[in-house]
Enzyme design. Sequence first.
Site, PDB file in Angstrom:
ATOM      1  CG  ASN A  69       1.458  -8.237 116.935  1.00  0.00           C
ATOM      2  OD1 ASN A  69       2.190  -8.129 117.795  1.00  0.00           O
ATOM      3  ND2 ASN A  69       1.431  -7.635 115.908  1.00  0.00           N
ATOM      4  CD1 TRP A 101       9.219  -9.351 120.866  1.00  0.00           C
ATOM      5  CD2 TRP A 101      10.554 -11.015 120.251  1.00  0.00           C
ATOM      6  NE1 TRP A 101      10.706  -8.855 121.241  1.00  0.00           N
ATOM      7  CE2 TRP A 101      11.584 -10.164 120.756  1.00  0.00           C
ATOM      8  CE3 TRP A 101      11.085 -12.216 119.498  1.00  0.00           C
ATOM      9  CZ2 TRP A 101      12.988 -10.184 120.850  1.00  0.00           C
ATOM     10  CZ3 TRP A 101      12.590 -12.241 119.740  1.00  0.00           C
ATOM     11  CH2 TRP A 101      13.480 -11.435 120.389  1.00  0.00           C
ATOM     12  CD  GLU A 103      25.304   1.862 116.395  1.00  0.00           C
ATOM     13  OE1 GLU A 103      26.380   1.314 117.300  1.00  0.00           O
ATOM     14  OE2 GLU A 103      24.659   1.307 115.670  1.00  0.00           O
ATOM     15  NE  ARG A 141       4.388  -9.622 112.642  1.00  0.00           N
ATOM     16  CZ  ARG A 141       4.261  -8.389 112.166  1.00  0.00           C
ATOM     17  NH1 ARG A 141       4.567  -7.933 111.198  1.00  0.00           N
ATOM     18  NH2 ARG A 141       3.677  -7.831 113.139  1.00  0.00           N
ATOM     19  CE  LYS A 194      20.374  -9.023 116.217  1.00  0.00           C
ATOM     20  NZ  LYS A 194      20.757  -7.454 115.754  1.00  0.00           N
TER      21      LYS A 194
HETATM   22  C1  AGP Z   1      25.710  -4.340 116.687  1.00  0.00           C
HETATM   23  O1  AGP Z   1      25.366  -3.904 115.523  1.00  0.00           O
HETATM   24  C2  AGP Z   1      26.501  -5.218 116.919  1.00  0.00           C
HETATM   25  N1  AGP Z   1      25.956  -6.574 116.037  1.00  0.00           N
HETATM   26  C3  AGP Z   1      27.170  -5.631 118.315  1.00  0.00           C
HETATM   27  O2  AGP Z   1      27.958  -4.607 118.445  1.00  0.00           O
HETATM   28  C4  AGP Z   1      26.264  -5.751 119.257  1.00  0.00           C
HETATM   29  O3  AGP Z   1      25.470  -4.714 119.678  1.00  0.00           O
HETATM   30  C5  AGP Z   1      26.966  -6.260 120.309  1.00  0.00           C
HETATM   31  O4  AGP Z   1      27.327  -7.860 120.112  1.00  0.00           O
HETATM   32  C6  AGP Z   1      26.112  -6.573 121.580  1.00  0.00           C
HETATM   33  O5  AGP Z   1      25.062  -7.398 121.415  1.00  0.00           O
HETATM   34  P1  AGP Z   1      23.687  -7.285 122.463  1.00  0.00           P
HETATM   35  O6  AGP Z   1      23.006  -5.978 122.506  1.00  0.00           O
HETATM   36  O7  AGP Z   1      22.947  -8.480 121.792  1.00  0.00           O
HETATM   37  O8  AGP Z   1      24.184  -7.652 123.819  1.00  0.00           O
END
Ligand code: AGP
Length: 621
Positions: free
Chosen positions: A107, A81, A490, A33, A616
């Site tokens: 929070n 956060w 998207e 979280r 990520k």
């Molecule tokens: C989103 O689903 C993807 N994992 C990827 O396109 C992401 O949006 C992109 O790498 C940018 O990441 P950021 O928003 O952390 O800069």
Amino acid sequence: MCGIVGYIGLPEKIAEHQALDVLLEGLRRLEYRGYDSAGVATVAGGTIEARKKSGKLANLIDEIEGAPLVPASLGIGHTRWATHGGPTDQNAHPHFGDDGRLAVIHNGIIENFAELKQKLSAAGHTFDSQTDTEVAAKLLGEAYQATGDLTEAMRQAVNELDGAFTLLAVHTEAPDRVVAARRNSPLVVGLGEGENFLGSDVSGFIDFTREAVELEQDQIVTITTGDVAIINFDGTPAEGKRFHINWDASAAEKGGYASFMEKEIHEQPKAVEDTLLGRTDASGKLTLDELRISPEELKRTSKIIVLACGTAAYAGTVAKYAIEHWTRIPVEVELAHEFRYRDPIIDETTLVVSISQSGETMDTLMAVRYAKEQGARTLSICNTNGSTIPRESDAVLYLHAGPEIAVASTKAFLAMITASYLLGLYLAQLRGQLFSGQISDILADLHKIPGKIQTILDGAEPIKALARGMAQTPSVLFLGRHVGFPVAMEGALKLKELAYIHAEGFAAGELKHGPIALIEEGQPVFVVVPSPRGRDSLHSKVVSNIQEVRARGAKTITVAEDGDDAVTEFSENVFFVPETQPLLMPLLTTVPLQIFACALATEKGYDVDQPRNLAKSVTVE
Ligand code: AGP
């Protein structure tokens, strides 16, 4: 979104576990979280002991190992956060009131913290942090001084707060209780034998009890070793809803959802709502007080360049349509990794807006650095407080979507769009491009969006059923026009990322210029249909596009506005979304596409939280 834990136990319980053990175990489970900083406060022998540290929970544990706490049976713990104030030791919770005799964790977002801070400063209070939480702690300390009762003091204090908050407090003069309050922010009670618990969700105490009580809105709970007393903010007694926790610990961290992806799709109403929180002053005027670029400089903006990658770039494309319409400032949307190699035209009147969930995407960071070297003013729209891109930008506009754990972005995408709308409206307000009435009308429609997203989520089963039936589909096309075009892009990206299916998004008008050759019998084509309302509706053009692909055998799946029956005859499946202003539609039309991609990937047995090949945060160029 932060992790919160509270504990009180009979002294003899210490043989089993100290308050600290319970707090750290709960924070470990709640770290998803928020993980900007963590802290604990315990009460023993008439004193409060506290330890707090920026960074992950491990940093706090190291701190405590270096400076152990006296064994205690009462305490509170927090993993943060960041919203107001960066992820520093000073801003870590707990915060203190009543000359250090009171510790508070929080929070949420206190909308009126600035005016309260002014009043408290005028009364002689000084502040060690930039947080709204410390303001609440000082306010609660004053109320305790006036009442001598922690529960009544909490009741008086929360009635002065606006916004979303879960507050937990302990006081050296009330060593028999933890007092907590909630408004628009989660809090549950864990019931033990000779001990009781509090948590942002059941993960906070699932290792110690599976009997829990859910609190309602605007309620205060006082837990002692043998009792749980609940009152409403008006002081009237109340009953919580008792329940047994059936989830295992992992499911608890996902809120009972099968994945963080599904959980975060369902957190989108709150992500949009929290991103809108605290953005207007008492008169309703937009005040983006965290922007550090002066209104005068913003007024001189001659061009906006949006820098982003992936999903964030699609959010930027939605922003382009809205910001240009409201402010009449030209907006270019650039893929960050292409931007600095094309010798862009930049000067001191160029506002470069980077959009990034992580704030660490190297492509975007390098582009921002290049833009700064070229003299541009830089503004970061970001979900991660204190990350590199906002730190290196002249100004920042933080999302309040909470940590996004799943690699594929969902709630951050909607929050990025929401924040971009706020920026556009703020610029329009500064430049007099929109009347205050127009701005407040748009804000009013934005505030209705969370409820409309919830309506879509509540009716998601048919979308999931369609997805399950399409698990073997080799390819899907997505069409959209105007703000529906980035939504189509998207939707295609989500399907690629999650289900590893070839998917491609197109501007619907582009189809006849080549891609229509892809259409063959049975080819699934999603179409994001614009609203049929409005003078220059693109609706009829998109209906023509649907007919073009159907004439060549496509299986059309449409996402359309409630009541748009015209598309039904041209759709194998149609998913309706509630109506709103055309420019705000992406906040709604995106959701069915997210649900579809998640359900199809789940049907294929894929890990929707950690898709293959992805990270990520892409911290390499
Ligand atoms: C989103 O689903 C993807 N994992 C990827 O396109 C992401 O949006 C992109 O790498 C940018 O990441 P950021 O928003 O952390 O800069």
